[in-house]
Design a protein around this motif. Structure first.
Motif, PDB file in Angstrom:
ATOM      1  N   UNK A   1      38.468  27.000  11.856  1.00 18.50           N
ATOM      2  CA  UNK A   1      39.525  27.926  12.231  1.00 18.50           C
ATOM      3  C   UNK A   1      40.026  28.598  10.960  1.00 18.50           C
ATOM      4  N   UNK A   2      39.895  29.920  10.902  1.00 22.51           N
ATOM      5  CA  UNK A   2      40.278  30.654   9.702  1.00 22.51           C
ATOM      6  C   UNK A   2      41.473  31.539  10.025  1.00 22.51           C
ATOM      7  N   UNK A   3      42.583  31.259   9.353  1.00 23.88           N
ATOM      8  CA  UNK A   3      43.775  32.079   9.502  1.00 23.88           C
ATOM      9  C   UNK A   3      43.644  33.271   8.561  1.00 23.88           C
ATOM     10  N   UNK A   4      43.518  34.473   9.157  1.00 24.30           N
ATOM     11  CA  UNK A   4      43.159  35.629   8.347  1.00 24.30           C
ATOM     12  C   UNK A   4      43.295  36.905   9.164  1.00 24.30           C
ATOM     13  N   UNK A   5      43.072  38.024   8.489  1.00 30.62           N
ATOM     14  CA  UNK A   5      42.799  39.280   9.168  1.00 30.62           C
ATOM     15  C   UNK A   5      41.287  39.316   9.378  1.00 30.62           C
TER      16      UNK A   5
ATOM     17  N   UNK B   1      49.936  27.323  15.147  1.00 32.16           N
ATOM     18  CA  UNK B   1      50.546  26.590  14.049  1.00 32.16           C
ATOM     19  C   UNK B   1      49.728  26.536  12.783  1.00 32.16           C
ATOM     20  N   UNK B   2      48.617  27.287  12.739  1.00 28.52           N
ATOM     21  CA  UNK B   2      47.749  27.250  11.562  1.00 28.52           C
ATOM     22  C   UNK B   2      47.785  28.615  10.881  1.00 28.52           C
ATOM     23  N   UNK B   3      48.412  28.648   9.719  1.00 30.34           N
ATOM     24  CA  UNK B   3      48.585  29.913   9.033  1.00 30.34           C
ATOM     25  C   UNK B   3      47.927  29.927   7.676  1.00 30.34           C
ATOM     26  N   UNK B   4      48.145  31.016   6.955  1.00 25.45           N
ATOM     27  CA  UNK B   4      47.622  31.137   5.605  1.00 25.45           C
ATOM     28  C   UNK B   4      48.307  30.125   4.686  1.00 25.45           C
ATOM     29  N   UNK B   5      47.719  29.903   3.528  1.00 28.79           N
ATOM     30  CA  UNK B   5      48.266  28.986   2.527  1.00 28.79           C
ATOM     31  C   UNK B   5      48.608  29.797   1.288  1.00 28.79           C
TER      32      UNK B   5
ATOM     33  N   UNK C   1      43.837  22.332   5.134  1.00 23.26           N
ATOM     34  CA  UNK C   1      43.196  23.643   4.972  1.00 23.26           C
ATOM     35  C   UNK C   1      42.622  23.824   3.572  1.00 23.26           C
ATOM     36  N   UNK C   2      41.578  24.672   3.509  1.00 28.85           N
ATOM     37  CA  UNK C   2      40.965  25.047   2.235  1.00 28.85           C
ATOM     38  C   UNK C   2      40.943  26.567   2.154  1.00 28.85           C
TER      39      UNK C   2
END
Length: 676
Positions: free
Chosen positions: A603-607, A640-644, A661-662
């Motif tokens: 799961x990648x939080x991104x544009x 609930x999973x956002x950018x870091x 996350x990485x």
């Protein structure tokens, strides 16, 4: 009273308006063929005549041979018309009928194949079955069967009832075994892989002897096993088979694409028909191999096979079924070459060079001194090779071309959608993904009628045959692949709709994990088929299990639980296949490999339109993994999973548990345990 008035439709050939090109090939036969319909069966009962059922498909060489020898012959047709109600079936259009009578043919003769020739009582019970018969043998058989029907009817009734009972017993035999068991663990998959590797033809690549079929599902399973376990033995088996097929005659060295099988164990001489399903499955396997290892041969063959689909089998947005083995009445005539023909096209110098490069021998590897082109090693001059290939292909296109079955089959187009989408990622070719999108849109627009899928269409007109389980499963898998690449909810909604229909109409609610191949409201045949074994294509049961396993992690709430429970039940119920015969359960093994890893969700939080990390996730993801990218809370997996610290972040999850996350590709590769 005329014959037509006395006997109804049986006094004419009614195939001219069929939706199947194969049936239309027989519309001009003097045989009074009918399609399989309730009226045809009623006709047999009214005339008190046995049914002569002939099953085949458009690309089948021996089907053409029997048609020319017998069905186009007035003498043979006269006997058939007088003594039988003659019914033609396209096995690709009616796989349910084919499955029932193939089981009967194998049970009675020990082997099956097409054309399939079955003699039935008017109610559909078989009493004699076979495959191809030459004219004289067929005439003798017709005489013997008709005489037995007239004079020893009690023997026919006894035999047909016995055979029908045995077929019903055989259909239940698998479920008489202790199929239920514990949840899958990695060791179950590893043992199945070990059994496969012990059965490998390590000299020629692949599995088994002649005739040798491309082990598409097994290759996908072995690649997934390598990605999970690091087994170099599994990867080496993929490489041996992949290279041997790509360099042999089973692969079209000029235009790309694979023939259906090789008549020898070394992949030299193919049976020249080319099927959509083989090429879609092999495109997926070669793309996966290329993505994981960077192998240049795998990459080239994947690209060329995709081109073959798009240029040779495309009909608008969708894909047609097959190319014949024959052209102008001769098998393989489009594809084979002599040394003299090479020189005539290329000139003496290039002709001699091409003969060496492509293995064209003086005695030939095929009939009449001709050779099938092979490419056992890459030559030192790749530019010369490309020029020679282009010249030979242009000359080949001036030859008589094989016929094409323009029927569009739902399930096989579903396989093509998945393969093109995944190849688009592996080859970094967005055009392939767009082709998958166009195909999916067209299929849903045409083949989804009143909320249910139809099996096939021809020329933009959808047929009446209802879809079978593999149609729902394979199309749903393709739609889920498109959803993961695009994030467009419409693909997920359509896939979920198909899976809900499959659960409602195909699942066996008396035995958890079992699936029927036909819906509960379909025409009642001698028995309701439900074969879990994988063959040239994955079974409907293994395919629906894959789709449910994937969708369970993309939807929410009760629907997610229902999907996961159904997938888990199916894997438990069929785990015995992995121990008993993994070559007949190759796709079950591929699905099991995904399942024992969670399946993995990335799961990648991104544009998603500009995320390099998401592109890396798709490139690094093992087969069967789920990859979703988007803004936080845009899908269930992103809740609930956002950018870091403002950077795109990837979360690697197994089942319902996620790692921290990485944000860097190297960290993601390490989290996935990527090898190669």
């Amino acid at each position: 009273m005329s014959p037509a008035e006395e006997f109804g439709a049986s006094a004419t050939n009614t195939l001219g308006l069929a939706a199947s090109p194969y049936l239309r090939q027989h519309a001009d036969n003097p045989v009074h063929w009918q399609e399989w319909t309730p009226q045809a069966l009623a006709d047999a009962a009214a005339r008190d005549k046995p049914i002569l059922l002939s099953i085949g498909y458009a690309a089948c060489h021996w089907c053409h041979v029997m048609a020319h020898e017998s069905f186009e012959d007035a003498e043979v047709a006269a006997v058939m018309n007088a003594e039988f109600v003659c019914i033609k079936v396209d096995r690709e259009e009616r796989p349910d009928i084919d499955a029932v009578y193939m089981n009967a043919t194998v049970a009675l003769t020990g082997q099956g194949g097409w054309p399939m020739t079955c003699f039935l009582a008017p109610d559909g019970r078989p009493f004699f079955c076979g495959t191809y018969y030459p004219k004289e043998g067929f005439l003798q058989l017709l005489s013997a069967v008709s005489e037995t029907w007239r004079e020893r009817r009690d023997e026919v009734e006894e035999a047909s009832e016995r055979i029908a009972g045995e077929l019903r017993r055989m259909s239940e035999a698998f479920w008489e075994q202790p199929t239920g068991g514990p949840d899958l663990v990695p060791a179950v998959c590893d043992h199945a892989v070990a059994a496969l590797l012990a059965d490998e033809d390590a000299v020629n690549g692949g599995f088994g002897g002649a005739p040798k079929f491309p082990p598409s599902a097994v290759l996908e399973a072995l690649l997934r096993n390598y990605e999970r376990s690091g087994s170099t033995a599994a990867l080496n088996a993929v490489a041996r088979a992949g290279e041997a097929m790509a360099r042999g005659g089973i692969y079209d060295q000029l235009a790309g694409g694979f023939a259906r099988y090789s008549v020898d164990e070394a992949w030299v001489v193919p049976h020249f028909e080319k099927m959509l399903y083989d090429n879609a499955l092999l495109l997926r396997a070669y793309a996966h191999w290329a993505r994981r290892t960077g192998n240049p041969l795998a990459r080239r063959v994947a690209a060329e096979t995709a081109d073959f689909l798009l240029h040779d089998l495309a009909d608008g947005a969708m894909f047609t079924s097959s190319l014949d083995a024959d052209a102008d009445g001769r098998e393989g005539s489009t594809y084979v070459w002599t040394r003299r023909e090479l020189s005539d096209v290329l000139g003496d110098a290039d002709g001699r060079w091409a003969a060496e490069v492509f293995g064209v021998t003086r005695g030939g590897t095929f009939e009449d001194g001709a050779s099938v082109l092979q490419l056992r090693a890459d030559p030192d001059d790749p530019e010369r090779l490309q020029r020679v290939r282009a010249q030979l292909l242009a000359a080949r296109r001036a030859r008589p071309q094989p016929g094409r079955d323009d029927k569009v089959v739902t399930s096989w187009n579903g396989l093509a959608i998945t393969a093109l989408a995944e190849a688009g990622v592996a080859l970094d070719d967005p055009g392939l993904v767009q082709a998958a999108r166009r195909c999916a849109t067209a299929l849903l627009d045409l083949h989804l009628v009143d909320g249910r899928l139809r099996r096939a269409s021809l020329g933009g007109a959808v047929g009446e045959s209802p879809a079978v389980l593999e149609d729902y499963a394979m199309l749903a898998t393709g739609l889920l692949a498109l959803y993961q690449l695009s994030g467009e909810q419409a693909w997920l909604a359509s896939a979920s709709e198909l899976l809900d229909i499959a659960l409602r109409h195909f699942a066996d609610w008396e035995r958890a994990g079992r699936w029927f191949d036909t819906p509960d409201d379909a025409e009642r045949l001698l028995l309701r088929p439900g074969d879990p074994l994988d063959g040239a294509t994955p079974s409907g049961a293994s395919s629906i299990t894959e789709a449910l396993l994937t969708a369970a992690h993309l939807v929410e709430g009760e629907r997610a639980d229902r999907y996961l429970r159904a997938a888990s039940d199916a894997l438990r119920a069929h785990a015995v296949l992995l121990a008993q015969g993994p070559r007949s359960a190759g796709y079950w093994l591929a699905v099991a490999e995904a399942a024992v890893r969670g399946p993995l969700q990335i799961v990648v939080s991104c544009d998603p339109s500009q995320s390099a990390l998401l592109a890396d996730a798709r490139r690094l993801a093992p087969g069967g993994a789920i990859v979703v990218g988007g803004e936080m809370d845009s899908s269930p997996l992103l809740m609930g999973r956002g950018r870091v610290a403002g950077a795109d972040a990837a979360y690697v999850c197994r089942g319902r548990v996620c790692d921290l996350p990485v944000t860097r590709p190297r960290e993601l590769a390490a989290a996935l345990g990527v090898r190669g």
